[in-house]
Design an enzyme around this catalytic site. Structure first.
Site, mmCIF file in Angstrom:
data_model
loop_
_atom_site.group_PDB
_atom_site.id
_atom_site.type_symbol
_atom_site.label_atom_id
_atom_site.label_comp_id
_atom_site.label_asym_id
_atom_site.label_seq_id
_atom_site.Cartn_x
_atom_site.Cartn_y
_atom_site.Cartn_z
ATOM 1 C CE LYS A 13 -2.078 -0.782 3.967
ATOM 2 N NZ LYS A 13 -1.545 -2.071 4.442
ATOM 3 N NE ARG A 88 -4.192 -0.881 9.524
ATOM 4 C CZ ARG A 88 -3.101 -0.367 8.964
ATOM 5 N NH1 ARG A 88 -3.060 0.890 8.636
ATOM 6 N NH2 ARG A 88 -2.051 -1.128 8.726
ATOM 7 N NE ARG A 127 8.782 -4.016 5.848
ATOM 8 C CZ ARG A 127 7.516 -3.729 5.596
ATOM 9 N NH1 ARG A 127 7.179 -3.219 4.437
ATOM 10 N NH2 ARG A 127 6.587 -3.971 6.489
ATOM 11 N NE ARG A 158 7.225 -1.019 10.086
ATOM 12 C CZ ARG A 158 6.248 -0.780 9.213
ATOM 13 N NH1 ARG A 158 6.523 -0.179 8.068
ATOM 14 N NH2 ARG A 158 5.013 -1.138 9.455
ATOM 15 N NE ARG A 169 1.848 -4.732 11.026
ATOM 16 C CZ ARG A 169 2.776 -4.518 10.093
ATOM 17 N NH1 ARG A 169 3.899 -5.200 10.099
ATOM 18 N NH2 ARG A 169 2.586 -3.644 9.153
#
Ligand code: AMP
Length: 214
Positions: A13, A88, A127, A158, A169
């Site tokens: 996104k 959301r 990542r 992260r 999540r």
């Protein structure tokens, strides 16, 4: 153009919304970026958001609605925007529609970027981000030159990309954000785009569906 880009975490996104915002000459508004900036700046908003984010949960609707209401009132958002990661929840979608109705406008398009769950987990957990320059790597398909970034900075994951938080999540997405699929389908503004493959190709798919909405 007033567009929403939706999708599970790591669907792409952020990348797609930034690119669209530049091309359409409208602001790219990411609630996740706003929360991260608030945390980095040590503000009260950052203090409120931090615990939820690190646990893979959503920041409460009233807090999120407050920052979005303020952001959408800015001059630069009057002729359009690309929203990324907002709404959301169904109450956020209802809140957004009230804000827009009070301005006498409505959404032109809601694009859902669809990516299978095993791919989302690979994307997020691989990542790595440079603490110095912010460059983003992926251990499998865009690996750093060694243990550190090209600039010499340390690479970190992260906090919300750890395997436990990614799982949380995704569960949060299924429980709280997936219902928006029906919400926007009923409104007739939803377009689903395949988010697999090269980001340029995904971008072309999004532009194609937006062309049908404008
Ligand atoms: P993102 O960068 O969009 O993946 O967002 C990172 C985190 O920020 C999410 O996992 C949530 O904890 C929080 N967040 C971002 N947008 C929202 C939102 N619209 N509602 C509630 N929490 C949000």
């Amino acid at each position: 153009m007033r567009a929403v880009l939706m999708g599970p975490p790591s669907a792409g996104k952020g990348t797609q919304a930034a690119r669209l915002g530049t091309e359409l000459k409208v602001p790219h508004i990411s609630t996740g970026d706003m929360f991260r900036a608030a945390i980095a700046a040590g503000t009260e908003l950052g203090r409120q958001a931090r615990g939820f984010m690190e646990a893979g949960k959503l920041v409460p609707d009233e807090v999120t609605m407050g920052i979005v209401r303020e952001r959408l009132a800015h001059e630069d958002a009057q002729s359009g925007f690309v929203l990324d990661g907002f709404p959301r929840t169904v109450p956020q979608a209802e809140g957004l529609s009230k804000i827009l109705a009070s301005q006498g406008v409505k959404l032109d398009a809601v694009v859902l970027i669809d990516v299978p769950e095993d791919e989302l987990i690979r994307r997020a957990t691989g990542r790595r981000i440079c603490q110095e320059c912010g460059r983003v790597y992926h251990v499998e398909w865009n690996p750093p030159p060694g243990d550190a970034c090209e600039c010499g900075g340390a690479l970190v994951q992260r906090k919300d990309d750890s395997p436990e938080t990614v799982t949380e999540r995704l569960a949060t997405y299924r429980a709280q954000t997936e219902p928006l699929r029906d919400y926007y389908s009923v409104e007739g503004s939803l377009a689903v785009v395949d988010g697999m493959g090269d980001p340029d190709e995904v971008h072309r798919r999004i532009v194609r569906v937006l062309g049908r909405c404008s």
